[in-house]
Enzyme design. Structure first.
Site, PDB file in Angstrom:
ATOM      1  N   ASN A   1      -4.562  -6.853  -7.031  1.00  0.00           N
ATOM      2  CA  ASN A   1      -3.690  -6.936  -5.990  1.00  0.00           C
ATOM      3  C   ASN A   1      -3.644  -7.954  -4.935  1.00  0.00           C
ATOM      4  OD1 ASN A   1      -2.879  -4.492  -7.531  1.00  0.00           O
ATOM      5  ND2 ASN A   1      -3.745  -2.951  -5.906  1.00  0.00           N
TER       6      ASN A   1
ATOM      7  N   CYS B   1      -9.322  -3.174 -10.787  1.00  0.00           N
ATOM      8  CA  CYS B   1      -8.954  -1.715 -10.280  1.00  0.00           C
ATOM      9  C   CYS B   1      -7.670  -2.016  -9.351  1.00  0.00           C
ATOM     10  CB  CYS B   1     -10.046  -1.177  -9.349  1.00  0.00           C
ATOM     11  SG  CYS B   1     -10.330  -2.122  -8.034  1.00  0.00           S
TER      12      CYS B   1
ATOM     13  N   HIS C   1       0.923  -1.024   0.002  1.00  0.00           N
ATOM     14  CA  HIS C   1      -0.119  -0.057   0.018  1.00  0.00           C
ATOM     15  C   HIS C   1       0.873   1.152   0.008  1.00  0.00           C
ATOM     16  CE1 HIS C   1      -3.379  -2.686   0.832  1.00  0.00           C
ATOM     17  NE2 HIS C   1      -3.996  -1.982  -0.010  1.00  0.00           N
TER      18      HIS C   1
HETATM   19  C1  PEP Z   1      -6.763  -4.732  -4.868  1.00  0.00           C
HETATM   20  O1  PEP Z   1      -6.837  -5.372  -3.877  1.00  0.00           O
HETATM   21  O2  PEP Z   1      -6.472  -4.776  -5.840  1.00  0.00           O
HETATM   22  C2  PEP Z   1      -7.226  -3.375  -4.527  1.00  0.00           C
HETATM   23  C3  PEP Z   1      -7.599  -2.519  -5.469  1.00  0.00           C
HETATM   24  O3  PEP Z   1      -7.244  -2.917  -3.334  1.00  0.00           O
HETATM   25  P1  PEP Z   1      -6.375  -2.364  -2.505  1.00  0.00           P
HETATM   26  O4  PEP Z   1      -4.941  -2.406  -3.281  1.00  0.00           O
HETATM   27  O5  PEP Z   1      -6.631  -1.206  -1.767  1.00  0.00           O
HETATM   28  O6  PEP Z   1      -6.102  -3.540  -1.390  1.00  0.00           O
END
Ligand code: PEP
Ligand code: MG
Length: 756
Positions: free
Chosen positions: A634, A682, A369
């Site tokens: 992700n 996303c 993150h």
């Molecule tokens: C993901 O897990 O791909 C996502 C978009 O959420 P985050 O990166 O905030 O966990």
């Protein structure tokens, strides 16, 4: 620290005293060094004492000797890794041998005449963890040196390191050229985790403390200072643990163990006290212990112990900062490049965003993150940079090249000029993307692609207009919770969501409810220790267990969305029942507003992230419940491969462009298309032009990414024939390969797909 050791030789205390006198005397730099080696040889009853110093060319040069052929001084050069001296430099560990010539690393240098000496004791000359030379004693008889002798030599090496760094040792001597000073340029290769270029000055996230005074003037006072600092350390670590503060990397248990090892082990404290009684300052005693512990643990094959060494280092640095009264979070004063071993996203957000222009990490990964937050802030982040914290000095001039994953430390003017040029080219490319802002996101074969941005902070909002994206495909609401000193109140949340909807105008915004836990922690909310936080009590699990938080958030979203379209999405849904439970909370809040006669959104769409693989096997019932789905690649891929997305050792282990990923995504999109349920993706994949190309080949028509990726992804898709890409992806997704990245690159090149 004894006055003399068991062999009757003078101990470190006597030698420290003599060193101090030598330092105070009027000597030429070379004269001082010659006297030091002579003094050590006499005190340690060694026939030889020699000092080798490291030049930036990588040569260890013999700078002074007592006992070897003096003609070899400034002539004998060894490479790091060459001979016993080079071996010590390479490993940064002492070497104690009774029969040196028979050691496999022994390299005979006839000009020195050292073949006559059997026993050998060498220690690295370390400063701030960096090897700057090697100090050696030798004897003709075969013997092992005692622990006390090793300790004595290590203490002398500390003093030498300090003298060398402060240029006191060699002054303006002809040998103290450019290359020996720590301002020589350095080029480190890491990996790019957030694109961009920055030229600025280094700020160490946890400032390293330069210990300049190694000698104690008043032993009682130094002992007292140590006790006060230790108490300060204990209570600050207690506070850290209680508040689950993230100023230390590693999970709380590790820190706790390191803390116990250090603060509660009387052995550590006693050793520092002994060093002070022997004549060292409190800072010198801590540094001494740090060097010794590093030497002991750095070569252990046990990764657990190596990790503990890092924790110990962090704690020792904290103790030094307590001793010297440093602030925990440095204040940024100008174009700052933050340098750290690792950072949590909340820690990054704590810094002044107007001054922070880049980040360099020793660890990190692309989908951690902290990288996502750096992208959101549009600042380059280069991670996996070996030794960054030790090799970068505060205020060093730095170039952070987030395009190529490189860092230039104290760059030469020609490198700066080259980067100036690069920045101009980059600005030109950005200008091109800006000029292409109004071009349609339509592929060569006429397929319209819905390009959205990911956002989470107020600073992201102008990007929607700048990029002309279709909307905000993922609004990470937890970021607002992470930047504040307290939990945002209902009114604050409502205002914030309203500002987001206002900025978006009529463009759709997908608000994701708080995705907290794992590496997204709130400084003001204590969390319990978890064995596997990424698989733990996080996101919707936490929200459903403490529905107050979620209900308030939904209440704020409904109020902000009054009279407009509101899209709400839940994170980390693992099964349909969980989604239904979360959706029921929204219904409850709608009912509440209706009862009160309050205005409601004119349309409410409730969707889910698909980031836990289990949900992909409940698609039928899910389609019946959900208004839309967004794949969080992700998390999905970390669970698919069972590979922690934040673990730097796993960064290259699996490829997002691999058959299992393509096959898995292909199943989902085929089924969603058939059921006519809107599907998007996303995760970070969507913002990489090559990976986005594969997604379009799989059939995705809506993706969401960091704003800076919109230009490059649009340029890619406008040069892509989706039918050709679909054919290629279909061919690749059933293969047995580890990765099909090379094939996709070849496809892009053969079909003139723009990937810049
Ligand atoms: C993901 O897990 O791909 C996502 C978009 O959420 P985050 O990166 O905030 O966990
Ligand atoms: Mg996620």
């Amino acid at each position: 620290m004894p006055l003399s050791d068991r062999s009757g030789l003078p101990g470190p205390r006597v030698i420290l005293k003599q060193l101090r006198a030598l330092m105070a005397g009027r000597h030429s730099p070379q004269g001082r060094l010659d006297k030091i080696v002579r003094m050590i040889a006499v005190n340690m009853v060694a026939e030889v004492c020699s000092v080798y110093l490291l030049r930036s060319s990588g040569d260890l040069e013999l700078f002074a000797t007592e006992g070897l052929n003096v003609d070899a001084v400034h002539k004998t050069m060894l490479k790091v890794g060459e001979g016993l001296v080079g071996h010590i430099a390479e490993t940064s560990r002492p070497l104690n041998l009774s029969d040196a010539p028979s050691h496999p690393e022994f390299a005979y240098r006839p000009e020195t005449g050292e073949e006559a000496f059997q026993s050998f004791l060498g220690v690295p000359v370390l400063r701030g963890g960096l090897m700057t030379g090697v100090l050696v004693v030798q004897n003709q008889v075969k013997k092992f040196y005692s622990d006390e002798e090793v300790e004595t030599l290590e203490i002398v090496a500390m003093v030498l390191a300090e003298m060398n760094a402060s240029a006191d040792l060699l002054g303006d001597d002809e040998y103290m050229g450019e290359d020996l000073r720590s301002d020589a340029p350095l080029h480190l290769i890491g990996r790019s985790f957030a694109d961009g270029l920055a030229v600025g000055h280094a700020v160490l996230h946890q400032p390293r403390v330069e210990v300049t005074n190694l000698f104690a003037d008043d032993i009682e006072l130094e002992l007292e200072r140590l006790e006060v600092a230790l108490e300060g350390l204990k209570s600050s670590v207690d506070d850290l643990l209680a508040a689950a503060d993230q100023h230390l990397s590693g999970d709380p248990r590790d820190v706790l163990e390191a803390y116990r090892m250090f603060a509660h082990d009387r052995g550590w404290r006693n050793r520092m006290r002994e060093a002070i009684i022997g004549g060292m300052s409190a800072e010198g005693a801590v540094e001494r212990l740090q060097i010794e512990t590093r030497a002991r643990l750095s070569n252990t094959p046990d990764p657990y112990l190596r990790e503990r060494m890092h924790d110990f280092d962090d704690l020792a640095n904290r103790l030094l900062r307590h001793l010297m009264g440093y602030e925990t979070i440095p204040r940024l004063t100008r174009d700052a490049v933050l340098v750290a071993r690792n950072l949590g996203p909340a820690e990054l957000l704590e810094y002044d965003r107007d001054k922070l222009i880049g980040v360099v990490l020793e660890e990190g990964s692309a989908t951690a993150h902290v990288s996502i937050v750096a992208k959101a802030l549009d600042i380059p982040l280069v991670g996996q940079v070996p030794g960054a914290v030790d090799r970068i000095e505060p205020d060093d001039h730095l170039i952070v090249d987030g395009q190529n994953g490189e860092v230039h430390i104290r760059p030469r003017t020609d490198v700066l000029e080259a980067y100036d040029h690069k920045q101009q080219l980059r600005a030109a490319r950005q200008a091109r993307y800006a000029a292409e802002r109004d071009l349609e996101a339509v592929t060569l074969d006429g397929v319209r692609i819905d390009l959205n941005i990911n956002a989470g902070l107020i600073v992201d909002l102008p990007h929607l207009q700048e990029t002309n994206a279709s909307g905000i495909g993922l609004f990470r609401t937890e970021l607002q919770f992470m930047i504040g000193a307290h939990m945002p109140r209902l009114g604050e949340q409502t205002e914030f969501y309203r500002a987001v909807l206002d900025a978006a105008d009529d463009k759709p915004v997908v608000f994701r409810t708080v995705d907290l836990g794992s590496d997204k922690v709130l400084p003001y909310l204590p969390t319990e220790w978890e064995e596997n936080p990424a698989l733990g009590f996080r996101a919707i699990r936490l929200a459903l267990a403490r529905p107050g938080l979620l209900r308030y958030q939904i209440r704020a979203m409904l109020a902000a969305g009054a009279g407009r379209t509101l899209n709400v999405m839940f994170p980390m849904i693992a099964e349909v029942a969980e989604f239904v439970e979360a959706k029921a909370l929204v219904q409850k809040e709608i009912g509440r507003l209706e009862r009160k006669g309050r205005a409601l959104p004119k349309e409410i769409n409730i969707g889910t992230m698909l980031e836990v693989p289990a949900l992909a096997w409940q698609l039928g019932p899910l389609f019946a419940e959900t208004d839309f789905i967004s794949i969080g690649s992700n998390d999905l891929l970390q669970f698919l491969f069972a590979a922690d997305r934040a673990n730097p050792q796993l960064v290259d282990r699996y490829d997002r462009l691999s058959p299992p990923v393509l096959a898995f995504l292909s199943e989902i999109i085929t089924k969603a298309d058939k059921a006519k349920v809107p599907l998007s993706l996303c995760g970070e994949m969507a913002g990489d032009p090559l990976e986005a190309m594969a997604l379009l080949g799989l059939g995705f028509r809506r993706i969401s990414m960091a704003p800076a990726a919109i230009g490059p992804v649009k340029a890619m898709l406008r040069s892509l024939d989706t039918k050709a890409a679909a054919k290629e992806v279909k061919r690749l997704r059933t293969r047995g390969d580890h990765s099909v990245r090379g094939d996709l690159l070849a496809f892009a090149s053969a079909n003139n797909v723009v990937l810049s």
